[in-house]
Scaffold this active site. Structure first.
Site, PDB file in Angstrom:
ATOM      1  N   GLU A 209       0.716  -1.035   0.277  1.00 43.11           N
ATOM      2  CA  GLU A 209       0.316   0.013   0.204  1.00 43.11           C
ATOM      3  C   GLU A 209       0.882   1.022  -0.120  1.00 43.11           C
ATOM      4  O   GLU A 209       0.157   2.069  -0.176  1.00 43.11           O
ATOM      5  CB  GLU A 209      -1.058  -0.451   1.428  1.00 43.11           C
ATOM      6  CG  GLU A 209      -2.415  -0.714   1.011  1.00 43.11           C
ATOM      7  CD  GLU A 209      -2.873  -1.082   1.778  1.00 43.11           C
ATOM      8  OE1 GLU A 209      -2.256  -0.669   3.717  1.00 43.11           O
ATOM      9  OE2 GLU A 209      -4.310  -1.612   2.758  1.00 43.11           O
TER      10      GLU A 209
ATOM     11  N   GLU B  16       7.071 -21.974   9.567  1.00 45.39           N
ATOM     12  CA  GLU B  16       7.412 -20.605  10.221  1.00 45.39           C
ATOM     13  C   GLU B  16       8.616 -21.044  10.831  1.00 45.39           C
ATOM     14  O   GLU B  16       8.887 -20.794  11.414  1.00 45.39           O
ATOM     15  CB  GLU B  16       6.384 -20.057  10.855  1.00 45.39           C
ATOM     16  CG  GLU B  16       5.989 -21.182  11.233  1.00 45.39           C
ATOM     17  CD  GLU B  16       4.772 -20.655  12.557  1.00 45.39           C
ATOM     18  OE1 GLU B  16       4.285 -20.557  13.695  1.00 45.39           O
ATOM     19  OE2 GLU B  16       4.124 -19.861  11.937  1.00 45.39           O
TER      20      GLU B  16
END
Length: 287
Positions: free
Chosen positions: A85, A116
């Protein structure tokens, strides 16, 4: 690190939601609303660390460095979202703020939480992005223990980068050596262990504050206006014209002409109008 993570704040059982499965829909909404108030308190309590992160990040970006968010699962997705963004909001090049997520782009739309646990993958991601001493790396892990994130942070430190840690557990639970240690203590989740809830909300708030604060320090904002925005659709064109009308004596028609002359860049247009510059001169003035 502990082999069992049940002691972590993010894994605790919330006494306020023990009867969650028996609540009406309205009661569920009200419960979430009450619990989410803790996200605002958590941000307030971390204000000094967030401010330090803004200062270090803006200084690094001014020197030509980059900002990287590193995470897995929800934490990784939030980092990618905030990075994505920045170009439309602040007209920054895509490489200035980047999100690195365990599992890559596929992990944005499907679960990849198993990845992870691979510390080496975090280390190699830092090498792949050629992170150096000018860069800032923000490791995001709600529960604090994600090996992928710790591997990335350690590799970034070895390369001299500025490191920031963002977690939702107290320092007593896990101590890390980084330049800025941000802890967002939102308490146990309504749905035990689901850190996409309060932890995710507080994390998004923190990332919004960090990136926006850094861009303010870089001169991407005038007052509270997005003056360094590229006009790429009708909504942004309308916003650009309103900014020009508000900040100059020009009419909408005159603003439209100026915007066109500026190459559809609001900041360039403002400098042209305020300083009497050509487009080329105005562009040279900018960061």
């Amino acid at each position: 690190m502990h082999s069992s993570r049940g002691h972590l704040l993010t894994e605790q059982n919330n006494p306020n939601s023990v009867h969650l499965d028996q609540l009406s829909s309205v009661e569920i909404v009200e419960l979430f609303n009450r619990e989410d108030a803790q996200t605002l308190r958590a941000i307030h309590q971390a204000r000094e660390q967030l401010a330090q992160a803004i200062d270090l990040t803006s200084e690094a970006l001014k020197r030509g460095g980059r900002l990287f968010y590193v995470g897995a699962g929800t934490s990784g997705r939030l980092g990618v979202l905030d990075a994505a963004e920045c170009p439309p909001t602040f007209c920054t090049p895509p490489e200035l703020v980047q999100g690195i997520i365990a599992g890559g782009k596929d992990a944005l739309v499907k679960s990849s939480e198993g990845l992870e646990d691979r510390k080496a993958d975090g280390e190699s991601a830092i090498a792949q992005h050629q992170i150096n001493s000018e860069d800032v790396v923000v490791g995001i892990t709600a529960g604090g223990t994600t090996p992928y994130v710790h591997g990335a942070l350690q590799a970034a430190q070895a390369r001299g980068a500025t490191t920031i840690f963002l977690a939702c557990i107290p320092q007593n639970d896990l101590s890390v050596k980084v330049d800025v240690d941000i802890r967002l203590l939102v308490g146990a989740e309504v749905l035990a262990g689901s850190t996409r809830l309060k932890a995710g909300t507080a994390t998004k708030m923190a990332l919004n504050i960090l990136s926006t604060g850094a861009m303010v320090k870089l001169g991407k904002v005038y007052g509270n206006r997005m003056v360094d925005v590229a006009v790429t659709n009708e909504k942004l064109r309308d916003r650009a014209l309103r900014i020009l009308q508000d900040l100059t004596p020009l009419s909408r028609e005159e603003s439209a002409l100026l915007l066109e002359k500026s190459g559809n860049r609001v900041k360039t247009a403002l400098l042209m109008q305020w300083e009497g510059l050509t487009r080329e001169e105005a562009e040279k003035r900018q960061i």
